[in-house]
Design an enzyme around this catalytic site. Structure first.
Site, short mmCIF file in Angstrom:
data_model
loop_
_atom_site.label_atom_id
_atom_site.label_comp_id
_atom_site.label_asym_id
_atom_site.label_seq_id
_atom_site.Cartn_x
_atom_site.Cartn_y
_atom_site.Cartn_z
N TYR A 56 0.84 -1.20 0.00
CA TYR A 56 0.00 0.00 0.00
C TYR A 56 0.88 1.26 0.00
O TYR A 56 0.67 2.17 -0.80
CB TYR A 56 -0.91 -0.04 1.23
CG TYR A 56 -1.89 1.11 1.31
CD1 TYR A 56 -3.05 1.10 0.55
CD2 TYR A 56 -1.65 2.20 2.14
CE1 TYR A 56 -3.95 2.15 0.62
CE2 TYR A 56 -2.55 3.25 2.21
CZ TYR A 56 -3.70 3.22 1.45
OH TYR A 56 -4.59 4.26 1.52
N1 LIG Z 1 -9.85 5.53 4.59
C1 LIG Z 1 -8.61 5.86 4.88
O1 LIG Z 1 -8.17 5.73 6.02
C2 LIG Z 1 -7.71 6.44 3.81
C3 LIG Z 1 -6.59 7.19 4.20
C4 LIG Z 1 -5.75 7.72 3.22
C5 LIG Z 1 -6.04 7.51 1.89
N2 LIG Z 1 -7.13 6.77 1.54
C6 LIG Z 1 -7.36 6.55 0.11
O2 LIG Z 1 -8.61 7.10 -0.22
C7 LIG Z 1 -9.15 6.42 -1.34
C8 LIG Z 1 -10.59 6.05 -1.05
O3 LIG Z 1 -10.62 5.13 0.01
P1 LIG Z 1 -11.88 4.93 1.00
O4 LIG Z 1 -11.35 5.10 2.36
O5 LIG Z 1 -13.01 5.75 0.54
O6 LIG Z 1 -12.13 3.36 0.79
P2 LIG Z 1 -13.44 2.60 0.31
O7 LIG Z 1 -13.07 1.16 0.39
O8 LIG Z 1 -14.63 3.10 1.04
O9 LIG Z 1 -13.58 3.05 -1.23
C9 LIG Z 1 -12.74 2.59 -2.26
C10 LIG Z 1 -13.56 2.42 -3.52
O10 LIG Z 1 -12.68 2.05 -4.59
C11 LIG Z 1 -13.37 1.08 -5.38
N3 LIG Z 1 -12.43 0.25 -6.14
C12 LIG Z 1 -11.54 -0.65 -5.67
N4 LIG Z 1 -10.90 -1.24 -6.69
C13 LIG Z 1 -11.38 -0.70 -7.83
C14 LIG Z 1 -11.11 -0.90 -9.20
N5 LIG Z 1 -10.22 -1.81 -9.63
N6 LIG Z 1 -11.78 -0.16 -10.11
C15 LIG Z 1 -12.70 0.74 -9.71
N7 LIG Z 1 -13.02 0.97 -8.41
C16 LIG Z 1 -12.36 0.25 -7.49
C17 LIG Z 1 -14.14 0.24 -4.36
O11 LIG Z 1 -15.19 -0.50 -4.96
C18 LIG Z 1 -14.61 1.30 -3.38
O12 LIG Z 1 -15.90 1.79 -3.71
C19 LIG Z 1 -8.24 5.21 -1.58
O13 LIG Z 1 -7.36 5.46 -2.65
C20 LIG Z 1 -7.48 5.09 -0.28
O14 LIG Z 1 -6.23 4.46 -0.45
C21 LIG Z 1 -7.97 6.24 2.47
#
Ligand SMILES: NC(=O)c1ccc[n+]([C@@H]2O[C@H](COP(=O)([O-])OP(=O)(O)OC[C@H]3O[C@@H](n4cnc5c(N)ncnc54)[C@H](O)[C@@H]3O)[C@@H](O)[C@H]2O)c1
Length: 259
Positions: free
Chosen positions: A166
């Site tokens: 990651y």
């Molecule tokens: N939640 C956290 O703590 C956090 C912190 C820092 C960064 N992020 C980043 O924020 C972004 C959103 O994460 P989130 O927390 O909303 O997670 P989440 O799991 O709620 O949402 C992620 C979404 O991406 C979609 N997805 C996954 N693989 C895919 C693919 N191959 N094609 C299309 N869609 C796909 C999933 O279906 C899901 O709806 C991510 O990139 C994550 O790495 C999250």
């Protein structure tokens, strides 16, 4: 009172738009008057998100690791709306939380495939077309064509034990951001990234209580970031207020960042 932005007449794509942060970002863009298309691999979650958001929201099932599907989706978005003003590369997966010697090669590949290669495919397809669209007046004398905001992570800057894939994928996304920003610097396309610490979304629910406490202990503010706090920063980065910060990596880590 929150700052307000006028994004009326703008068309935005949010990948991973059915998830927690994507949905929050889409809500903020819609609130500012933009039309938004959510791209996500999860069709059921997309329908839920559309019902939840209402307004000028459209959905498209796209697996961002599928080059052909991404190119078709980008073509359809430009054909349907004439232009894409805002791209939010937000889709991502966490993968295994294990020391590197216990992880599987399939996990490493999958995490990089979605978080980095997928963002590359979407950027390639959308920015390639964005460069061809007409400019529009901005707040400065310098016309703009569009904004790209990449959702990376503090783990991409700092690294994190038991999250090598990651962290590496997000570090790669930061380098992709800076490189594409240089390539498009004279095209009126502003490319930035944010590095949030943890937020209470489905992704955070995948981790154990022990891991949560470990992450929380690293955040000087002692709390997770609110989805709305992420959305507000992305809104600014997607607006004409952000006209000269291309290549910038914007921190959102409650003081966790050390640079
Ligand atoms: N939640 C956290 O703590 C956090 C912190 C820092 C960064 N992020 C980043 O924020 C972004 C959103 O994460 P989130 O927390 O909303 O997670 P989440 O799991 O709620 O949402 C992620 C979404 O991406 C979609 N997805 C996954 N693989 C895919 C693919 N191959 N094609 C299309 N869609 C796909 C999933 O279906 C899901 O709806 C991510 O990139 C994550 O790495 C999250």
């Amino acid at each position: 009172m929150s700052a307000t932005y006028d994004l009326s007449g703008r068309f935005a794509i949010v990948t991973g738009g059915a998830g927690g942060l994507g949905r929050g970002i889409a809500r903020a863009l819609l609130g500012a008057g933009a039309k938004v298309e959510l791209w996500d691999a999860n069709g059921t979650a997309l329908l839920e998100a559309a019902a939840d958001l209402g307004g000028e929201v459209a959905v498209r099932i796209v697996d961002i690791t599928d080059a052909l599907a991404v190119d078709r989706a980008a073509g359809a978005a430009f054909d349907g709306h004439g232009r894409v003003d805002i791209l939010i590369n937000n889709a991502g997966v966490l993968g295994e939380v294990k020391p590197i010697w216990e992880t599987s090669p399939e996990n490493f590949q999958r995490v990089l495939q979605v978080n980095l290669f997928g963002a590359y495919l979407v950027t390639r397809a959308v920015v390639g077309r964005m460069r061809q669209q007409s400019t529009r007046a901005s707040l400065t004398p310098h016309p703009l064509r569009g904004h790209v905001v990449n959702i990376a992570s503090i783990q991409g800057k700092e690294g994190m034990a038991r999250a090598a894939a990651y962290s590496a994928s997000k570090a790669g996304l930061l380098a992709l951001t800076k490189s594409v920003a240089k390539e498009t610097a004279q095209d009126g396309i502003v490319v930035t990234a944010i590095t949030p610490s943890a937020a209470e979304t489905a992704m955070a629910k995948e981790i154990s209580e022990e891991r949560r406490a470990e992450i929380l202990g690293r955040i000087p503010m002692g709390r997770f970031v609110e989805v709305e706090e992420v959305a507000r920063m992305v809104l600014w980065l997607s607006s004409d207020e952000c006209s000269y910060a291309t290549g910038g990596i914007f921190d959102l880590s409650g003081g966790r960042a050390t640079y």
